[in-house]
Motif scaffolding. Structure first.
Motif, PDB file in Angstrom:
ATOM      1  N   ARG A   1       3.193  -6.702 -10.184  1.00 27.97           N
ATOM      2  CA  ARG A   1       2.549  -6.970  -8.884  1.00 27.97           C
ATOM      3  C   ARG A   1       2.558  -8.461  -8.542  1.00 27.97           C
ATOM      4  O   ARG A   1       2.685  -8.837  -7.379  1.00 27.97           O
ATOM      5  N   ARG A   2       2.393  -9.333  -9.555  1.00 30.87           N
ATOM      6  CA  ARG A   2       2.465 -10.780  -9.304  1.00 30.87           C
ATOM      7  C   ARG A   2       3.816 -11.138  -8.700  1.00 30.87           C
ATOM      8  O   ARG A   2       3.903 -11.891  -7.720  1.00 30.87           O
TER       9      ARG A   2
ATOM     10  N   ARG B   1      -7.122   5.591  -1.044  1.00 30.34           N
ATOM     11  CA  ARG B   1      -6.771   4.339  -1.718  1.00 30.34           C
ATOM     12  C   ARG B   1      -5.760   3.544  -0.881  1.00 30.34           C
ATOM     13  O   ARG B   1      -5.827   2.313  -0.807  1.00 30.34           O
TER      14      ARG B   1
ATOM     15  N   LEU C   1      -3.442 -13.955 -15.210  1.00 32.92           N
ATOM     16  CA  LEU C   1      -3.214 -13.056 -14.071  1.00 32.92           C
ATOM     17  C   LEU C   1      -3.214 -13.876 -12.795  1.00 32.92           C
ATOM     18  O   LEU C   1      -4.037 -14.776 -12.635  1.00 32.92           O
ATOM     19  N   MET C   2      -2.299 -13.578 -11.910  1.00 32.72           N
ATOM     20  CA  MET C   2      -2.313 -14.299 -10.641  1.00 32.72           C
ATOM     21  C   MET C   2      -1.879 -13.391  -9.504  1.00 32.72           C
ATOM     22  O   MET C   2      -1.321 -12.335  -9.758  1.00 32.72           O
ATOM     23  N   ASP C   3      -2.150 -13.860  -8.319  1.00 39.66           N
ATOM     24  CA  ASP C   3      -2.101 -13.115  -7.065  1.00 39.66           C
ATOM     25  C   ASP C   3      -3.369 -12.285  -7.008  1.00 39.66           C
ATOM     26  O   ASP C   3      -3.645 -11.452  -7.875  1.00 39.66           O
TER      27      ASP C   3
ATOM     28  N   ARG D   1      -6.159  -0.258   0.550  1.00 41.77           N
ATOM     29  CA  ARG D   1      -5.140  -1.310   0.370  1.00 41.77           C
ATOM     30  C   ARG D   1      -4.597  -1.812   1.709  1.00 41.77           C
ATOM     31  O   ARG D   1      -4.289  -2.988   1.856  1.00 41.77           O
TER      32      ARG D   1
ATOM     33  N   GLU E   1      -6.205  -5.226  -8.875  1.00 45.85           N
ATOM     34  CA  GLU E   1      -5.653  -3.961  -9.394  1.00 45.85           C
ATOM     35  C   GLU E   1      -5.806  -3.918 -10.920  1.00 45.85           C
ATOM     36  O   GLU E   1      -6.110  -2.870 -11.496  1.00 45.85           O
ATOM     37  N   PHE E   2      -5.607  -5.063 -11.579  1.00 42.54           N
ATOM     38  CA  PHE E   2      -5.773  -5.127 -13.042  1.00 42.54           C
ATOM     39  C   PHE E   2      -7.217  -4.817 -13.423  1.00 42.54           C
ATOM     40  O   PHE E   2      -7.473  -4.019 -14.336  1.00 42.54           O
TER      41      PHE E   2
ATOM     42  N   ALA F   1       0.386  -5.827 -13.941  1.00 39.54           N
ATOM     43  CA  ALA F   1      -0.059  -7.035 -13.229  1.00 39.54           C
ATOM     44  C   ALA F   1       1.114  -7.997 -13.032  1.00 39.54           C
ATOM     45  O   ALA F   1       1.213  -8.672 -11.997  1.00 39.54           O
TER      46      ALA F   1
ATOM     47  N   ALA G   1       0.845  -1.204   0.000  1.00 41.52           N
ATOM     48  CA  ALA G   1       0.000   0.000   0.000  1.00 41.52           C
ATOM     49  C   ALA G   1       0.877   1.249   0.000  1.00 41.52           C
ATOM     50  O   ALA G   1       0.565   2.244  -0.671  1.00 41.52           O
TER      51      ALA G   1
ATOM     52  N   VAL H   1      -4.049 -14.202 -21.768  1.00 44.05           N
ATOM     53  CA  VAL H   1      -3.723 -13.389 -20.595  1.00 44.05           C
ATOM     54  C   VAL H   1      -3.846 -14.286 -19.365  1.00 44.05           C
ATOM     55  O   VAL H   1      -4.835 -15.006 -19.222  1.00 44.05           O
TER      56      VAL H   1
ATOM     57  N   ALA I   1      -3.059  -8.469  -7.339  1.00 46.65           N
ATOM     58  CA  ALA I   1      -2.654  -8.059  -8.690  1.00 46.65           C
ATOM     59  C   ALA I   1      -3.846  -8.180  -9.644  1.00 46.65           C
ATOM     60  O   ALA I   1      -4.035  -7.335 -10.529  1.00 46.65           O
TER      61      ALA I   1
ATOM     62  N   GLU J   1      -7.886  -1.205 -13.147  1.00 46.18           N
ATOM     63  CA  GLU J   1      -7.266  -0.361 -14.178  1.00 46.18           C
ATOM     64  C   GLU J   1      -7.925  -0.527 -15.542  1.00 46.18           C
ATOM     65  O   GLU J   1      -7.761   0.328 -16.410  1.00 46.18           O
ATOM     66  N   THR J   2      -8.626  -1.656 -15.739  1.00 46.54           N
ATOM     67  CA  THR J   2      -9.116  -1.935 -17.097  1.00 46.54           C
ATOM     68  C   THR J   2     -10.639  -1.869 -17.216  1.00 46.54           C
ATOM     69  O   THR J   2     -11.150  -1.884 -18.334  1.00 46.54           O
TER      70      THR J   2
ATOM     71  N   ARG K   1      -7.250 -14.636 -25.371  1.00 49.13           N
ATOM     72  CA  ARG K   1      -6.343 -13.485 -25.419  1.00 49.13           C
ATOM     73  C   ARG K   1      -4.967 -13.819 -24.834  1.00 49.13           C
ATOM     74  O   ARG K   1      -4.086 -12.968 -24.786  1.00 49.13           O
TER      75      ARG K   1
ATOM     76  N   ALA L   1      -1.499  -2.344 -18.448  1.00 46.07           N
ATOM     77  CA  ALA L   1      -2.147  -2.996 -17.300  1.00 46.07           C
ATOM     78  C   ALA L   1      -1.617  -4.423 -17.118  1.00 46.07           C
ATOM     79  O   ALA L   1      -1.414  -4.888 -15.987  1.00 46.07           O
ATOM     80  N   ARG L   2      -1.359  -5.135 -18.227  1.00 44.71           N
ATOM     81  CA  ARG L   2      -0.808  -6.493 -18.119  1.00 44.71           C
ATOM     82  C   ARG L   2       0.595  -6.470 -17.554  1.00 44.71           C
ATOM     83  O   ARG L   2       0.961  -7.325 -16.732  1.00 44.71           O
TER      84      ARG L   2
ATOM     85  N   ALA M   1       4.380  -9.905  -5.153  1.00 42.24           N
ATOM     86  CA  ALA M   1       3.686 -10.797  -4.213  1.00 42.24           C
ATOM     87  C   ALA M   1       4.432 -12.117  -4.069  1.00 42.24           C
ATOM     88  O   ALA M   1       4.517 -12.674  -2.968  1.00 42.24           O
TER      89      ALA M   1
END
Lengths: 223, 223
Positions: free
Chosen positions: A93-94, B89, B62-64, B93, B70-71, A90, A67, B60, B67, B74-75, B58, A86-87, A97
């Motif tokens: 951030r992954r 914010r 994403l993990m965590d 968090r 947050e993705f 991400a 944070a 894509v 994350a 943002e999208t 696509r 954004a990807r 973590a």
């Protein structure tokens, strides 16, 4: 002026210090050991954990290392560390973590307990089975950093990001405790030497824990 | 189409499902128990953990859970969940991290181990000392939620945020396992009833774990 509550071997406080350094934000360190967290500190952070970034003049109190980093990202333009699409963000951030949670739980936390807390607080010897297990897992994590660095310029992609600092923060604690073993990890080692040479890293290499000196190689940016 | 890899009692997957529901994003559930995570899944997520949000078309992945959130933030413009000023914010968090880390470690993780994993995988009885300790800590955390709700409209401030969903996701697992005790926590209870009545919560109230039925009150939005 920001006050950063931390103790020298807290990897999450180290990550925040690196982000502050990269963004050229001034701060003062306030040392607070987890075993000394008193009621006054719990008023500041109910979770009773460092890092806490506190500005007494503006009455801003930030806690939880991620944070804090997201706040710095949103309020300071200099040197973005969660960057790209954004990807891409991400992915940063992954990996933050992954180092903050998996690496910390597998390696940094057991080493800190066995070598710092047992020595300084509990006056006990470390359990060699725990140390052996942590060192074995260290090689698995270093294999993954090797793979990342062999496939990308930096840990999370083509640009230096908070993921590099999160990883380096954890590794710097392992290194301070004398448990780093780079054998067979040339790629990770080369990347870590680059991280260690950055001006933002210099304060970490100077900070010492009383009663727990680092090995000589710790502060050597060529080691 | 998004595929969400999860298992019914994973609190982090529940948080992501709530965010997807609030933002009206379609997804399919893919159930994956942590004890069945195979090599193919590890190709998807080296940390071997759910939730993973994956779009095969696509490409894509994403993990965590944070994350992922947050993705989505943002999208997708619909229903922001990390909102307000940078300070507001940071407060969202901080509280998400408090529930994801402290609440989870103190309560959800030991209850899942004792009542889910021991029953379904290890075929052992739960350790009553662990259950008692978790239930005691539950009251401390509920005291803190009471305090938040007595001083703010929602957990993190004047607006509904991801902090409410992170808290409700953890509590919903405790409730499913039959360990919720609202005695003395009117404020937290009132807030949780409101959370439970939201349309985004309905899928969670329907999901069942084979061999581990919830108490009858679990799916009752008035309970």
């Amino acid at each position: 002026m920001w006050h950063l509550y931390q103790f020298p071997l807290c990897p999450f406080s180290r990550k925040v210090q690196l982000a502050l350094g990269e963004k050229k934000i001034g701060y003062e360190l306030v040392t607070l050991y987890p075993w000394d967290a008193d009621e006054r500190f719990r008023q500041l952070n109910p979770a009773g954990r460092v890092p806490v970034l506190h500005d007494p003049d503006r009455r801003v109190t930030l806690m939880d290392s991620m944070a804090i980093c997201e706040f710095l990202e949103e309020t300071v333009d200099d040197r973005p560390l969660i960057l790209g699409s954004a990807r891409a963000r991400a992915e940063v951030r992954r990996l933050v973590a992954l180092f903050d949670e998996s690496f910390y739980q597998d390696i940094t936390a057991p080493l800190l307990y066995e070598k710092m807390r047992k020595r300084l607080v509990l006056r006990q010897s470390p359990d060699s089975r725990v140390l052996t297990a942590a060192r074995r897992l260290l090689h698995e994590h270093l294999d993954y950093i090797d793979w990342l660095i062999d496939n990308r310029r930096w840990v999370a992609g083509s640009q230096l990001s908070l993921a590099d600092f999160a990883a380096a923060a954890q590794l710097s604690v392992v290194d301070y405790l004398g448990d780093m073993d780079w054998t067979g990890h040339e790629s990770a080692h080369g990347w870590y030497r680059v991280m260690k040479s950055r001006p933002s890293f210099a304060p970490l290499l100077r900070q010492k824990m009383d009663g727990l000196p680092p090995p000589r190689s710790y502060a050597d940016v060529n080691a």
